[in-house]
Design an enzyme around this catalytic site. Sequence first.
Site, PDB file in Angstrom:
ATOM      1  N   GLU A   1       0.877  -1.175   0.000  1.00 55.87           N
ATOM      2  CA  GLU A   1       0.000   0.000   0.000  1.00 55.87           C
ATOM      3  C   GLU A   1       0.913   1.224   0.000  1.00 55.87           C
ATOM      4  O   GLU A   1       1.638   1.452   0.974  1.00 55.87           O
ATOM      5  CB  GLU A   1      -0.883  -0.043   1.255  1.00 55.87           C
ATOM      6  CG  GLU A   1      -2.098   0.825   1.174  1.00 55.87           C
ATOM      7  CD  GLU A   1      -2.969   0.504  -0.040  1.00 55.87           C
ATOM      8  OE1 GLU A   1      -3.352  -0.660  -0.224  1.00 55.87           O
ATOM      9  OE2 GLU A   1      -3.253   1.446  -0.799  1.00 55.87           O
ATOM     10  N   SER A   2       0.875   1.978  -1.086  1.00 56.99           N
ATOM     11  CA  SER A   2       1.844   3.065  -1.226  1.00 56.99           C
ATOM     12  C   SER A   2       1.692   4.107  -0.119  1.00 56.99           C
ATOM     13  O   SER A   2       2.673   4.701   0.328  1.00 56.99           O
ATOM     14  CB  SER A   2       1.716   3.719  -2.599  1.00 56.99           C
ATOM     15  OG  SER A   2       0.392   4.165  -2.814  1.00 56.99           O
TER      16      SER A   2
ATOM     17  N   ARG B   1      -3.879   5.593  -8.769  1.00 57.11           N
ATOM     18  CA  ARG B   1      -3.995   4.454  -7.860  1.00 57.11           C
ATOM     19  C   ARG B   1      -5.303   3.696  -8.117  1.00 57.11           C
ATOM     20  O   ARG B   1      -6.322   4.295  -8.425  1.00 57.11           O
ATOM     21  CB  ARG B   1      -3.961   4.923  -6.404  1.00 57.11           C
ATOM     22  CG  ARG B   1      -2.613   5.512  -6.007  1.00 57.11           C
ATOM     23  CD  ARG B   1      -2.612   5.969  -4.573  1.00 57.11           C
ATOM     24  NE  ARG B   1      -2.845   4.869  -3.659  1.00 57.11           N
ATOM     25  CZ  ARG B   1      -3.648   4.948  -2.599  1.00 57.11           C
ATOM     26  NH1 ARG B   1      -4.298   6.062  -2.317  1.00 57.11           N
ATOM     27  NH2 ARG B   1      -3.799   3.900  -1.829  1.00 57.11           N
TER      28      ARG B   1
ATOM     29  N   ILE C   1      -3.121  -6.625  -8.934  1.00 57.19           N
ATOM     30  CA  ILE C   1      -3.922  -6.550  -7.698  1.00 57.19           C
ATOM     31  C   ILE C   1      -4.065  -5.082  -7.305  1.00 57.19           C
ATOM     32  O   ILE C   1      -3.093  -4.460  -6.880  1.00 57.19           O
ATOM     33  CB  ILE C   1      -3.250  -7.341  -6.550  1.00 57.19           C
ATOM     34  CG1 ILE C   1      -3.009  -8.797  -6.966  1.00 57.19           C
ATOM     35  CG2 ILE C   1      -4.098  -7.273  -5.289  1.00 57.19           C
ATOM     36  CD1 ILE C   1      -2.164  -9.588  -5.980  1.00 57.19           C
ATOM     37  N   ARG C   2      -5.239  -4.538  -7.459  1.00 57.29           N
ATOM     38  CA  ARG C   2      -5.474  -3.107  -7.167  1.00 57.29           C
ATOM     39  C   ARG C   2      -4.339  -2.260  -7.749  1.00 57.29           C
ATOM     40  O   ARG C   2      -3.750  -1.413  -7.078  1.00 57.29           O
ATOM     41  CB  ARG C   2      -5.613  -2.860  -5.665  1.00 57.29           C
ATOM     42  CG  ARG C   2      -6.905  -3.424  -5.093  1.00 57.29           C
ATOM     43  CD  ARG C   2      -7.085  -3.104  -3.625  1.00 57.29           C
ATOM     44  NE  ARG C   2      -5.969  -3.584  -2.835  1.00 57.29           N
ATOM     45  CZ  ARG C   2      -5.118  -2.820  -2.175  1.00 57.29           C
ATOM     46  NH1 ARG C   2      -5.248  -1.514  -2.193  1.00 57.29           N
ATOM     47  NH2 ARG C   2      -4.146  -3.350  -1.494  1.00 57.29           N
TER      48      ARG C   2
ATOM     49  N   CYS D   1       3.985  -2.367  -8.568  1.00 55.42           N
ATOM     50  CA  CYS D   1       2.670  -1.969  -8.062  1.00 55.42           C
ATOM     51  C   CYS D   1       2.798  -0.770  -7.112  1.00 55.42           C
ATOM     52  O   CYS D   1       3.090   0.323  -7.570  1.00 55.42           O
ATOM     53  CB  CYS D   1       1.982  -3.182  -7.445  1.00 55.42           C
ATOM     54  SG  CYS D   1       0.196  -3.071  -7.573  1.00 55.42           S
TER      55      CYS D   1
ATOM     56  N   GLU E   1       6.822 -10.532  -8.476  1.00 55.07           N
ATOM     57  CA  GLU E   1       7.279 -11.279  -7.293  1.00 55.07           C
ATOM     58  C   GLU E   1       6.270 -12.337  -6.855  1.00 55.07           C
ATOM     59  O   GLU E   1       6.570 -13.164  -5.995  1.00 55.07           O
ATOM     60  CB  GLU E   1       7.603 -10.315  -6.136  1.00 55.07           C
ATOM     61  CG  GLU E   1       6.413  -9.676  -5.421  1.00 55.07           C
ATOM     62  CD  GLU E   1       5.897  -8.394  -6.077  1.00 55.07           C
ATOM     63  OE1 GLU E   1       6.082  -8.220  -7.304  1.00 55.07           O
ATOM     64  OE2 GLU E   1       5.277  -7.579  -5.357  1.00 55.07           O
TER      65      GLU E   1
ATOM     66  N   HIS F   1       2.656  -7.648 -10.423  1.00 59.04           N
ATOM     67  CA  HIS F   1       3.497  -8.223  -9.363  1.00 59.04           C
ATOM     68  C   HIS F   1       4.350  -9.385  -9.856  1.00 59.04           C
ATOM     69  O   HIS F   1       3.976 -10.543  -9.642  1.00 59.04           O
ATOM     70  CB  HIS F   1       2.601  -8.777  -8.254  1.00 59.04           C
ATOM     71  CG  HIS F   1       1.955  -7.744  -7.404  1.00 59.04           C
ATOM     72  ND1 HIS F   1       2.575  -7.190  -6.313  1.00 59.04           N
ATOM     73  CD2 HIS F   1       0.733  -7.174  -7.477  1.00 59.04           C
ATOM     74  CE1 HIS F   1       1.769  -6.313  -5.741  1.00 59.04           C
ATOM     75  NE2 HIS F   1       0.643  -6.285  -6.435  1.00 59.04           N
TER      76      HIS F   1
HETATM   77  N1  GLN Z   1      -3.465   0.037  -4.512  1.00 59.36           N
HETATM   78  C1  GLN Z   1      -2.192   0.007  -3.866  1.00 59.36           C
HETATM   79  C2  GLN Z   1      -1.667   1.406  -3.634  1.00 59.36           C
HETATM   80  O1  GLN Z   1      -2.262   2.356  -3.999  1.00 59.36           O
HETATM   81  C3  GLN Z   1      -1.187  -0.808  -4.651  1.00 59.36           C
HETATM   82  C4  GLN Z   1      -1.612  -2.249  -4.658  1.00 59.36           C
HETATM   83  C5  GLN Z   1      -0.511  -3.238  -4.755  1.00 59.36           C
HETATM   84  O2  GLN Z   1       0.665  -2.957  -4.543  1.00 59.36           O
HETATM   85  N2  GLN Z   1      -0.926  -4.434  -5.032  1.00 59.36           N
HETATM   86  O3  GLN Z   1      -0.634   1.567  -3.084  1.00 59.36           O
END
Ligand code: GLN
Length: 163
Positions: free
Chosen positions: A17-18, A77, A105-106, A48, A148, A146
């Site tokens: 999560e940034s 984001r 993923i998101r 990500c 990883e 991702h």
């Molecule tokens: N949505 C996350 C963010 O804004 C990033 C998601 C992720 O790293 N899988 O930081």
Amino acid sequence: MPEDLVAIDGIILPGGESTTISMLLESSGTFEPLSELLSHGLPAFGTCAGMILLSNEVLDGRNDQRSFDRIDIAVRRNAFGRQIASFEKQIDVRGLAEPFQAVFIRSPGVESVGPEVEVLATIELDKEIEIPVLCRQNNILVSSFHPELTDDLRLHQMFLSEL
Ligand code: GLN
């Protein structure tokens, strides 16, 4: 932690999560020394949330979240939707002979790319719009997916080969 930055040759900023990573970088006193190293040319691979942290412009971010401004892209984001809209897709990557299984993923969506940035992979969304998902500017590599989370090490190798 700042002491972990001593004698590193490069850094991978992973997913997560940034906003939280930004907060922890600040509260641990790591943001400034890492920013200094990056501005002196430390190679970095951001995946990500890591992509968000390295980008010049963050859209839909929190007001207090910071980024290192190392790659001339604007990222939005969660551009592909919520956790439930996560997906995987085979993508073609410039420089790789076989496709790469990319896990989203998101993920952030790249909305603009500066002239110095090489786009190494894109995905096509509806309306035939191509969105960059892997970009490089000098020794900064970023992916909105991702690598990883798979056993495929080719993108890590691509990064390491440039150290
Ligand atoms: N949505 C996350 C963010 O804004 C990033 C998601 C992720 O790293 N899988 O930081």
